[in-house]
Design an enzyme around this catalytic site. Structure first.
Site, PDB file in Angstrom:
ATOM      1  N   LYS A   1       0.836  -1.203   0.000  1.00 31.08           N
ATOM      2  CA  LYS A   1       0.000   0.000   0.000  1.00 31.08           C
ATOM      3  C   LYS A   1       0.878   1.265   0.000  1.00 31.08           C
ATOM      4  CE  LYS A   1      -3.802  -2.408   2.308  1.00 31.08           C
ATOM      5  NZ  LYS A   1      -4.541  -2.675   3.561  1.00 31.08           N
TER       6      LYS A   1
ATOM      7  N   GLN B   1      -4.885  -1.319  10.053  1.00 27.06           N
ATOM      8  CA  GLN B   1      -4.738  -2.625   9.404  1.00 27.06           C
ATOM      9  C   GLN B   1      -5.270  -3.709  10.343  1.00 27.06           C
ATOM     10  OE1 GLN B   1      -3.561  -2.939   6.237  1.00 27.06           O
ATOM     11  NE2 GLN B   1      -3.826  -5.159   6.239  1.00 27.06           N
TER      12      GLN B   1
ATOM     13  N   ASP C   1     -11.056   3.068   4.448  1.00 24.42           N
ATOM     14  CA  ASP C   1     -11.428   1.647   4.393  1.00 24.42           C
ATOM     15  C   ASP C   1     -12.951   1.496   4.321  1.00 24.42           C
ATOM     16  OD1 ASP C   1      -9.598  -0.426   4.276  1.00 24.42           O
ATOM     17  OD2 ASP C   1      -9.116  -0.357   6.416  1.00 24.42           O
TER      18      ASP C   1
HETATM   19  N1  GUN Z   1      -6.761  -6.665   6.483  1.00 25.33           N
HETATM   20  C1  GUN Z   1      -6.956  -7.380   5.345  1.00 25.33           C
HETATM   21  N2  GUN Z   1      -7.534  -6.605   4.404  1.00 25.33           N
HETATM   22  C2  GUN Z   1      -7.691  -5.381   4.957  1.00 25.33           C
HETATM   23  C3  GUN Z   1      -8.228  -4.148   4.463  1.00 25.33           C
HETATM   24  O1  GUN Z   1      -8.687  -4.019   3.335  1.00 25.33           O
HETATM   25  N3  GUN Z   1      -8.217  -3.114   5.354  1.00 25.33           N
HETATM   26  C4  GUN Z   1      -7.738  -3.241   6.610  1.00 25.33           C
HETATM   27  N4  GUN Z   1      -7.780  -2.174   7.408  1.00 25.33           N
HETATM   28  N5  GUN Z   1      -7.236  -4.356   7.088  1.00 25.33           N
HETATM   29  C5  GUN Z   1      -7.211  -5.420   6.265  1.00 25.33           C
END
Ligand code: GUN
Length: 296
Positions: A56, A100, A125
């Site tokens: 990311k 996350q 998100d």
């Molecule tokens: N863990 C796995 N996929 C994601 C996501 O898209 N966002 C977040 N915050 N955590 C994750």
């Protein structure tokens, strides 16, 4: 019937990345000092989370955004997480914040408390209750849509499929994939059925779907003969299985039995290279959208 066309998220994501790069460059022509800012809060050291976060951060920087990885130790308490998120909420250089998941802490940390601590307008998100509530009510222009469902919708549109009036079947009802996906399809005027572990006659229900989106985290779970001829199949699964023929000793597969399903579908996403790259680019898209709004 001929084999399905592939919905290559990797290629679509690359087109969107290019467009975002141009958008950011255009913003910076007028505001040289401005950069869309994304903060990613990690609690603990899960190696899979670290890999996702690195991808990311790299994607953000390639687009010309600023990305901050805020790493909290495994000893962090819920209060420590709330404090870190609150500081980011107040930071005007940050336009998007994600925590996350899952948290990796020795202390009890509730993921919902973490995601609801993010200011709704920075919740890239789309996991805050305010954004989920607005999406469920069809307020699509006034909410932030979670990245994976937003990416799936882009892929469905890319296939040229008209969504209005179609039967859509969503497998899974998670906050991050299934529930927002069902809402999104409903407000794009599909007739939506959500399936879960208690659904009866699952193969028959899935067979109704002109559009099938799967996010359950079970390798090869959906069989080829569950798929209606000509359906559009979008597989959000990312399952690691052992494979001795690979150098790494493992490989990724989806929730749909790809080799079987592609004989019946009209369009299908591969794993890897389907939904996964779309999720990352949609996080960037959500953040650039928020940065543009912050400038208005
Ligand atoms: N863990 C796995 N996929 C994601 C996501 O898209 N966002 C977040 N915050 N955590 C994750």
């Amino acid at each position: 019937m001929a084999e399905a066309n592939l919905l290559l998220g990797k290629e679509v994501a690359s087109e969107i990345r290019q467009k975002l790069k141009e958008d950011v460059a255009a913003i910076r022509e007028e505001n040289e000092a401005f950069k869309p800012g994304l903060a990613i809060v990690q609690i603990g050291d899960r190696s899979d989370s670290t890999v996702y976060i690195k991808s990311k951060v790299k994607a953000a920087e390639e687009i010309g955004m600023f990305a901050r990885h805020v790493k909290l130790p495994r000893t962090s308490t819920q209060a420590d997480v709330l404090k870190a998120v609150d500081e980011l909420n107040k930071d005007s250089t940050i336009h998007g914040i994600i925590v996350q998941l899952p948290p990796d802490s020795e202390e009890p940390i509730d993921p919902a408390i973490c995601t609801n601590a993010v200011a709704p307008e920075k919740d890239v998100d789309g996991l805050h209750d305010v954004n989920a509530g607005k999406l469920s009510r069809g307020e699509l222009n006034d909410c932030i849509v979670p990245c994976t469902p937003r990416g799936c919708l882009e892929l469905i549109k890319k296939s040229g499929t008209e969504i209005v009036g179609k039967e859509a079947v969503v497998l899974g009802r998670s906050k991050i994939v299934g529930s927002p996906m069902a809402d999104l399809l409903k407000w794009h005027h599909a007739t939506v059925t959500t399936c879960h572990s208690k659904t009866k006659d699952l193969p028959d229900v899935v067979r109704r779907g002109d559009i099938v989106v799967v996010g359950i985290g079970r390798a090869d779970f959906v069989k080829g003969d569950w798929i209606k001829e000509g359906a559009v199949v979008v597989d959000c699964g990312i399952n690691v299985i052992p494979d001795e023929t690979k150098k790494s000793g493992r490989r990724l597969i989806g929730d749909v039995h790809f080799a079987e399903a592609k004989k019946r579908a009209s369009w299908i996403t591969p794993v890897p290279g389907g939904v996964g790259p779309m999720t990352v680019v949609m996080l960037m898209n959500n953040t650039v959208d928020r940065a543009k709004r912050a400038l208005q």
